[in-house]
Design an enzyme around this catalytic site. Sequence first.
Site, PDB file in Angstrom:
ATOM      1  N   ASP A   1      69.174 -11.197  37.950  1.00  0.00           N
ATOM      2  CA  ASP A   1      69.425 -12.479  39.135  1.00  0.00           C
ATOM      3  C   ASP A   1      67.896 -12.652  40.082  1.00  0.00           C
ATOM      4  OD1 ASP A   1      70.773 -12.239  42.360  1.00  0.00           O
ATOM      5  OD2 ASP A   1      70.373 -13.888  41.299  1.00  0.00           O
TER       6      ASP A   1
ATOM      7  N   ASN B   1      76.648 -10.191  29.429  1.00  0.00           N
ATOM      8  CA  ASN B   1      76.488  -9.601  28.414  1.00  0.00           C
ATOM      9  C   ASN B   1      75.698  -8.191  28.351  1.00  0.00           C
ATOM     10  OD1 ASN B   1      78.812 -11.107  27.653  1.00  0.00           O
ATOM     11  ND2 ASN B   1      77.433 -12.588  26.966  1.00  0.00           N
TER      12      ASN B   1
ATOM     13  N   LYS C   1      74.651  -5.474  26.110  1.00  0.00           N
ATOM     14  CA  LYS C   1      75.306  -5.428  24.678  1.00  0.00           C
ATOM     15  C   LYS C   1      74.484  -3.940  24.245  1.00  0.00           C
ATOM     16  CE  LYS C   1      74.852  -8.913  22.233  1.00  0.00           C
ATOM     17  NZ  LYS C   1      76.932 -10.108  22.270  1.00  0.00           N
TER      18      LYS C   1
ATOM     19  N   ARG D   1      70.125 -31.066  41.480  1.00  0.00           N
ATOM     20  CA  ARG D   1      70.159 -29.746  42.280  1.00  0.00           C
ATOM     21  C   ARG D   1      70.529 -28.544  41.221  1.00  0.00           C
ATOM     22  NH1 ARG D   1      73.427 -28.397  46.573  1.00  0.00           N
ATOM     23  NH2 ARG D   1      75.120 -29.650  46.110  1.00  0.00           N
ATOM     24  N   LYS D   2      70.948 -28.673  40.118  1.00  0.00           N
ATOM     25  CA  LYS D   2      71.734 -27.427  39.001  1.00  0.00           C
ATOM     26  C   LYS D   2      70.603 -26.913  38.458  1.00  0.00           C
ATOM     27  CE  LYS D   2      75.006 -29.518  37.672  1.00  0.00           C
ATOM     28  NZ  LYS D   2      76.926 -29.541  37.657  1.00  0.00           N
TER      29      LYS D   2
END
Length: 193
Positions: free
Chosen positions: A127, A149, A151, A172-173
């Site tokens: 993050d 994921n 792994k 803004r994404k």
Amino acid sequence: RSFSSEKDIHKDYAVPNPTWSEDLRLLYEQFMKKCEDGSWERLPSYRQHPAGGCSDFQARHLDPSAMKELTSRARLFTRSFEDGLGFEYVMFCNDAEKRVVCILQGGPHLQGMPGLFHGGAILTIIDATAGMCAKRIGKVVLTANLNVNFKRPIPLCSVVVLNAQLEKAEGRKFFVSCTVHSGDGRTLHTEAT
Ligand SMILES: CCCCCCCCCCCC(=O)SCCNC(=O)CCNC(=O)[C@H](O)C(C)(C)COP(=O)(O)OP(=O)(O)OC[C@H]1O[C@@H](n2cnc3c(N)ncnc32)[C@H](O)[C@@H]1OP(=O)(O)O
């Protein structure tokens, strides 16, 4: 050790300290070499956000009267552990390639299953790294969605390398992908978007 000292608040933690392993030091030196031609930049990292850094954003989400006291005691989660016990990491950015790399040595207080990184600790550093990648372009960003994921498990106290890449931006994404590899690059531990 008290975290609240003025000196400590302005201390850049994205530099070697005695708890670093040889592997982390070698990776640090590799990336510091890449910074020599200016294509890569080491990102300093402090325990607290700069005062007023996100005041407009905070005003939208927090009660202003409580904010001053709140943020005066606040710590960046990933910088809230004693040296060597939590996240020992340095982020490097390459703005031309829209990439952020994070070299990380996980400390013993990040344990989930015995001897392994806690999944939440892996999510946290993903993050932060992917967030920083978006932040390099978007300035003030919030994570809307994080898919991961797992792994291969990550041995506790091992050194890993995160690679975050901005895939696309729509207004803004920002869409960012992020992988976590072993320090030698041979094992893909985690992949996220
Ligand atoms: C200085 C040292 C720094 C150090 C920096 C360290 C970096 C740390 C990084 C940590 C980052 C975090 O953990 S932040 C903390 C965790 N995140 C949060 O708390 C965010 C909580 N969520 C929110 O506040 C909100 O949902 C937002 C802001 C994400 C979006 O709300 P909004 O602004 O009202 O946007 P909204 O109109 O709903 O949607 C706008 C567009 O985004 C899309 N969208 C919205 N949510 C999603 C979603 N979950 N998945 C996909 N798409 C989504 C919508 O479809 C829409 O697309 P379209 O129809 O327009 O196409």
